[in-house]
Write an enzyme that holds these catalytic residues in place. Structure first.
Site, PDB file in Angstrom:
ATOM      1  N   ASP A   9       0.778  -0.985   0.084  1.00  0.00           N
ATOM      2  CA  ASP A   9       0.024   0.047   0.123  1.00  0.00           C
ATOM      3  C   ASP A   9       1.094   1.388   0.082  1.00  0.00           C
ATOM      4  OD1 ASP A   9       0.719  -0.484   2.669  1.00  0.00           O
ATOM      5  OD2 ASP A   9      -0.805   0.543   3.406  1.00  0.00           O
ATOM      6  N   HIS A 243       9.486  -1.013   8.951  1.00  0.00           N
ATOM      7  CA  HIS A 243       8.548  -1.942   9.033  1.00  0.00           C
ATOM      8  C   HIS A 243       8.456  -2.785   8.026  1.00  0.00           C
ATOM      9  CE1 HIS A 243       6.590  -0.050  12.457  1.00  0.00           C
ATOM     10  NE2 HIS A 243       6.462   1.000  11.610  1.00  0.00           N
TER      11      HIS A 243
HETATM   12  C1  BDR Z   1       2.529  -0.562   8.706  1.00  0.00           C
HETATM   13  O1  BDR Z   1       1.458   0.489   8.463  1.00  0.00           O
HETATM   14  C2  BDR Z   1       1.734   1.279   7.342  1.00  0.00           C
HETATM   15  O2  BDR Z   1       1.698   2.602   7.695  1.00  0.00           O
HETATM   16  C3  BDR Z   1       3.370   0.845   7.053  1.00  0.00           C
HETATM   17  O3  BDR Z   1       3.503   1.156   5.626  1.00  0.00           O
HETATM   18  C4  BDR Z   1       3.412  -0.223   7.766  1.00  0.00           C
HETATM   19  O4  BDR Z   1       2.964  -1.376   6.592  1.00  0.00           O
HETATM   20  C5  BDR Z   1       3.145  -0.309  10.378  1.00  0.00           C
HETATM   21  O5  BDR Z   1       2.472  -0.370  11.048  1.00  0.00           O
HETATM   22 CA    CA Z   2       2.736  -0.812   4.177  1.00  0.00          CA
END
Ligand code: BDR
Ligand code: CA
Length: 312
Positions: A9, A243
């Site tokens: 995303d 992340h």
């Molecule tokens: C996740 O949430 C999204 O905002 C980031 O891309 C990551 O996949 C972290 O909690």
């Molecule tokens: Ca993400």
């Protein structure tokens, strides 16, 4: 070379994960699938196409997926306050890609690929789990045809990030997450337990700034925005969490993390404060709380060095 589908995303850390994966010879990117999450599905698709073209990988196909959750009528929210209006912290500067998404949906592409290469494909899912849920629903054999699913999402031993209980990707579509977790897919969960320990310090941005390439400039601009958002929510943190890159890292080298099997359930109770929480439930049935491989510790220093050596 491991054949992988990266489900994104795109999002700043998604963009870093795409670059890290694209530059990693251990992986063969079959295609990228997109969906709502940090931003709308349309924006995620545009960003994904643009990032691939910037990486010189415009031939990697992109398939657009879910624009809303699996069972809910509406999106619960977005993360523009973390990733910017364009999803890339303004680094796009109004640019757009030349290519377009393929004609299949994300879920159709996933099904098509696992049928062509049964037992071989790893799916790295770093957004809400909606596309995966749709693929499972579309093909009763899908679960048995996938080699592994590595997700960035959830938290087993630490609080959430979007609420005190829930991590953003799971919270964006709790029903999809519960459906995927209970599907029998072999899942490795790269959650906040480890991703909040893999911080990119702001001091490292200078390395990208002095590089002088378009990619390094883009990476530094986007990361700057992302780090400001992190500083807002976590004063004094001094960087941003990697992340989504860590999910890619675990596919390249699982020894970055200590991985333990745990019975995990997803809270789907509408209106409850813990909506979207992934919690360990030792007393639940296997159907309620299937055993998932959970990353519980990470060698953050070794991972960061590996990521930095490849991402730009
Ligand atoms: C996740 O949430 C999204 O905002 C980031 O891309 C990551 O996949 C972290 O909690
Ligand atoms: Ca993400």
């Amino acid at each position: 070379m491991k054949p992988v589908i990266l489900d994104v995303d795109t999002g700043i850390d998604d963009m870093m994960a795409i670059a890290y994966a694209a530059h990693s010879p251990e992986l063969r990117l079959l295609g990228l699938t997109t969906q709502f999450g940090n931003i709308s599905s349309e924006v995620a698709t545009r960003n994904t196409l643009y990032v691939l073209e910037m990486l010189g990988q415009g031939d990697v196909p992109v398939y657009a997926g879910a624009s809303k959750p699996f069972r809910r009528a509406d999106v619960l929210g977005d993360a523009k306050h973390v990733h910017g209006e364009d999803g890339l912290g303004g680094a796009l500067r109004g640019a757009s890609p030349t290519g377009r998404a393929g004609s299949m949906t994300a879920a159709e592409f996933m099904v098509d690929q696992v049928r062509r290469m049964p037992g071989e494909i790893t799916i790295i899912a770093v957004g809400p789990l909606t596309n995966l849920a749709l693929a499972i629903e579309a093909d009763p054999e899908f679960v048995s045809l996938v080699d592994e699913v590595v997700i960035m999402g959830g938290a087993a031993t630490v609080p959430g990030n979007v609420t005190p209980y829930a991590e953003a990707n799971i919270h964006s579509d709790p029903e999809a997450a519960a459906f995927v977790f209970r599907s029998g897919l072999p899942i490795t969960m790269v959650g906040l337990d480890v991703t909040m320990k893999t911080l990119l310090p702001r001091t490292r941005l200078q390395e990208w700034r002095s590089d002088g390439t378009e990619l390094s400039r883009f990476m530094a601009d986007a990361a700057d925005f992302y780090m400001d958002a992190y500083e807002n929510f976590n004063p004094g943190i001094g960087g941003c969490a990697l992340h989504d890159p860590l999910a890619v890292g675990v596919v390249i080298d699982p020894s970055f993390c200590k991985i333990v099997a745990m019975p995990i359930e997803v809270d789907t109770e509408d209106g409850a404060p813990a909506l979207g929480q992934t919690r360990v439930n030792e007393t639940g049935t296997a159907a309620q709380s299937p055993s998932i491989h959970v990353c519980v510790e990470v060698d953050a220093e070794r991972f960061l060095a590996h990521f930095m050596s490849r991402v730009v």
